[in-house]
Design a protein around this motif. Structure first.
Motif, PDB file in Angstrom:
ATOM      1  N   TYR A 120       8.354   1.760   4.634  1.00 13.32           N
ATOM      2  CA  TYR A 120       9.357   2.695   4.158  1.00 13.32           C
ATOM      3  C   TYR A 120       8.695   4.077   4.114  1.00 13.32           C
ATOM      4  CZ  TYR A 120      12.305  -1.201   2.608  1.00 13.32           C
ATOM      5  OH  TYR A 120      13.083  -2.329   2.571  1.00 13.32           O
ATOM      6  N   HIS A 121       9.397   5.105   4.581  1.00 15.84           N
ATOM      7  CA  HIS A 121       8.744   6.414   4.638  1.00 15.84           C
ATOM      8  C   HIS A 121       9.739   7.546   4.344  1.00 15.84           C
ATOM      9  CE1 HIS A 121      10.466   7.336   8.691  1.00 15.84           C
ATOM     10  NE2 HIS A 121      10.421   6.016   8.812  1.00 15.84           N
ATOM     11  N   VAL A 122       9.216   8.585   3.709  1.00 20.03           N
ATOM     12  CA  VAL A 122       9.991   9.792   3.422  1.00 20.03           C
ATOM     13  C   VAL A 122       9.106  10.992   3.752  1.00 20.03           C
ATOM     14  CG1 VAL A 122      11.163  11.170   1.661  1.00 20.03           C
ATOM     15  CG2 VAL A 122      11.296   8.668   1.583  1.00 20.03           C
ATOM     16  N   GLU A 123       9.638  11.933   4.573  1.00 22.18           N
ATOM     17  CA  GLU A 123       8.910  13.154   4.927  1.00 22.18           C
ATOM     18  C   GLU A 123       9.786  14.368   4.615  1.00 22.18           C
ATOM     19  OE1 GLU A 123       9.738  10.981   7.534  1.00 22.18           O
ATOM     20  OE2 GLU A 123       7.945   9.726   7.416  1.00 22.18           O
ATOM     21  N   VAL A 131       0.861  -1.181   0.000  1.00 25.40           N
ATOM     22  CA  VAL A 131       0.000   0.000   0.000  1.00 25.40           C
ATOM     23  C   VAL A 131       0.900   1.235   0.000  1.00 25.40           C
ATOM     24  CG1 VAL A 131      -1.807   1.283   1.185  1.00 25.40           C
ATOM     25  CG2 VAL A 131      -1.796  -1.220   1.293  1.00 25.40           C
ATOM     26  N   VAL A 132       0.752   2.045  -1.034  1.00 26.16           N
ATOM     27  CA  VAL A 132       1.528   3.283  -1.147  1.00 26.16           C
ATOM     28  C   VAL A 132       0.613   4.459  -0.793  1.00 26.16           C
ATOM     29  CG1 VAL A 132       2.878   4.762  -2.676  1.00 26.16           C
ATOM     30  CG2 VAL A 132       2.964   2.275  -2.957  1.00 26.16           C
ATOM     31  N   VAL A 133       1.105   5.327   0.085  1.00 27.15           N
ATOM     32  CA  VAL A 133       0.278   6.444   0.558  1.00 27.15           C
ATOM     33  C   VAL A 133       1.009   7.771   0.353  1.00 27.15           C
ATOM     34  CG1 VAL A 133      -0.878   7.479   2.540  1.00 27.15           C
ATOM     35  CG2 VAL A 133      -0.845   4.988   2.286  1.00 27.15           C
ATOM     36  N   ARG A 134       0.298   8.707  -0.269  1.00 27.65           N
ATOM     37  CA  ARG A 134       0.768  10.099  -0.321  1.00 27.65           C
ATOM     38  C   ARG A 134      -0.094  10.885   0.649  1.00 27.65           C
ATOM     39  NH1 ARG A 134      -1.034  14.534  -3.383  1.00 27.65           N
ATOM     40  NH2 ARG A 134      -2.298  13.158  -4.707  1.00 27.65           N
ATOM     41  N   SER A 135       0.546  11.600   1.545  1.00 26.24           N
ATOM     42  CA  SER A 135      -0.238  12.316   2.561  1.00 26.24           C
ATOM     43  C   SER A 135       0.279  13.727   2.773  1.00 26.24           C
ATOM     44  CB  SER A 135      -0.224  11.540   3.881  1.00 26.24           C
ATOM     45  OG  SER A 135       1.092  11.287   4.310  1.00 26.24           O
ATOM     46  N   ARG A 136      -0.520  14.530   3.487  1.00 35.05           N
ATOM     47  CA  ARG A 136      -0.171  15.914   3.807  1.00 35.05           C
ATOM     48  C   ARG A 136      -0.168  16.054   5.326  1.00 35.05           C
ATOM     49  NH1 ARG A 136      -3.419  18.347   0.753  1.00 35.05           N
ATOM     50  NH2 ARG A 136      -2.071  19.493  -0.678  1.00 35.05           N
ATOM     51  N   GLU A 164       3.498  22.576   6.676  1.00 36.88           N
ATOM     52  CA  GLU A 164       2.676  21.719   5.809  1.00 36.88           C
ATOM     53  C   GLU A 164       3.626  21.019   4.858  1.00 36.88           C
ATOM     54  OE1 GLU A 164      -1.274  21.990   2.946  1.00 36.88           O
ATOM     55  OE2 GLU A 164      -0.084  23.797   3.334  1.00 36.88           O
ATOM     56  N   ILE A 165       3.703  19.679   4.964  1.00 35.87           N
ATOM     57  CA  ILE A 165       4.697  18.947   4.173  1.00 35.87           C
ATOM     58  C   ILE A 165       4.081  17.754   3.451  1.00 35.87           C
ATOM     59  CG2 ILE A 165       6.614  19.614   5.681  1.00 35.87           C
ATOM     60  CD1 ILE A 165       6.441  16.796   6.936  1.00 35.87           C
ATOM     61  N   LEU A 166       4.806  17.301   2.426  1.00 32.88           N
ATOM     62  CA  LEU A 166       4.441  16.103   1.665  1.00 32.88           C
ATOM     63  C   LEU A 166       5.150  14.897   2.265  1.00 32.88           C
ATOM     64  CD1 LEU A 166       3.393  14.687  -1.021  1.00 32.88           C
ATOM     65  CD2 LEU A 166       5.607  15.339  -2.001  1.00 32.88           C
ATOM     66  N   THR A 167       4.445  13.777   2.374  1.00 29.26           N
ATOM     67  CA  THR A 167       5.058  12.530   2.847  1.00 29.26           C
ATOM     68  C   THR A 167       4.648  11.385   1.928  1.00 29.26           C
ATOM     69  OG1 THR A 167       3.313  11.655   4.302  1.00 29.26           O
ATOM     70  CG2 THR A 167       4.692  13.411   5.184  1.00 29.26           C
TER      71      THR A 167
END
Length: 297
Positions: free
Chosen positions: A282-285, A239-244, A264-267
């Protein structure tokens, strides 16, 4: 008459002593046979089970009839050919203990606790109690009357399994409500105990416990933290998630005192799910962007 009475009383006492000794020996043997049957059932030794069963053997399971293996199973063929496959397909036992055992003549009783996972839903029953009454004659088990916490098993077996989207959403519900005990419990339920949170290639992965500790820190530092899912892409067990993510730190954040500024950032996150639980993330912020915003840049 007194002599006859003495003989009768002596004979009665002797008979009772003999029958008690016989009953004790029989009780010991009953417990031995019943224990062998219990061991064979626990290890899945079908050959031993078949040998220990009488020709008229009955396996009776008390409980919710919506569970396929609940009911009366009469005869070796039905037990081995129908009951055992249904139970094996339906439930995966994850822990087991026998806490008490005792016997009297041809009856034995065992009591203990266990936990399991319903294979159709992936839901854990949690630990529950069980008891079984066993009837043994001529070194053969005549009946096995099994009683368990039917509610715990039925709840796990008959509940609709959560979708991968729902499982992953609970991750962001905690991020958005880091002080919520309810959100924390849902996170613990949906994330495996050996979960890894991987944010770089240093090899210093974050554990489940460390992540929950971080949530406690965020709850105090960023009480208005919100982690909104903007897009979720599901492909099999990924599951790939783009969040704010937004928030207003109440104190220094990564060494920067924003003095009331928010960010306010993209993750982006990639979650792997196995058996109804997240096992790896796996995560990138864009924390660099957050610090720039807090500095007023």
């Amino acid at each position: 008459m007194k002599f006859i009475r003495t003989i009768l009383v002596t004979g009665f006492i002797a008979t009772n002593i003999m029958s008690t000794a016989h009953a004790d020996a029989q009780s010991d043997r009953t417990l031995e046979i019943a224990q062998s049957f219990l061991n064979a059932a626990g290890s899945g030794d079908g050959k031993a089970l078949n040998t220990l069963m009488s020709d008229s053997f009955v396996w009776h399971n008390e409980g919710d009839r919506r569970i396929p293996w609940i009911g009366n199973w009469e005869g070796k063929e039905k037990v081995m050919g129908s009951f055992m496959p249904a139970f094996g397909k339906g439930l995966k036992v994850t822990s087991w203990s026998t806490d008490y055992s005792f016997s009297n003549a041809d009856q034995a009783v065992f009591m203990g606790s266990m936990s399991a996972i319903a294979n159709n839903t992936g839901i854990d029953t949690g630990k529950f109690t069980w008891a079984v009454r066993v009837h043994v004659e001529n070194d053969k088990v005549q009946s096995w009357n099994w009683m368990e916490d039917s509610f715990a098993v039925s709840k796990a077996y008959n509940s609709a399994p959560e979708s991968n989207e729902e499982i992953v959403q609970s991750f962001y519900d905690l991020l958005s409500n880091p002080a919520s005990a309810t959100a924390a419990k849902k996170f613990r339920d949906n994330v495996s105990d050996n979960w890894k949170s991987i944010g770089n290639y240093s090899g210093k992965d974050k554990t489940k416990g460390a992540f929950l500790g971080q949530m406690g820190f965020f709850a105090k530092l960023i009480p208005d933290l919100n982690w909104k899912v903007v897009e979720m892409i599901v492909e099999d067990d990924r599951v790939v998630v783009r969040s704010r993510a937004t928030g207003t730190p109440t104190g220094p954040f990564f060494g920067v005192d924003g003095k009331g500024q928010n960010f306010e950032i993209l993750t982006i996150d990639i979650h792997t799910i196995e058996n109804g639980k997240i096992v790896k993330t796996y995560h990138v912020e864009d924390w660099a962007g957050a610090l720039n915003q807090l500095k007023g840049k």
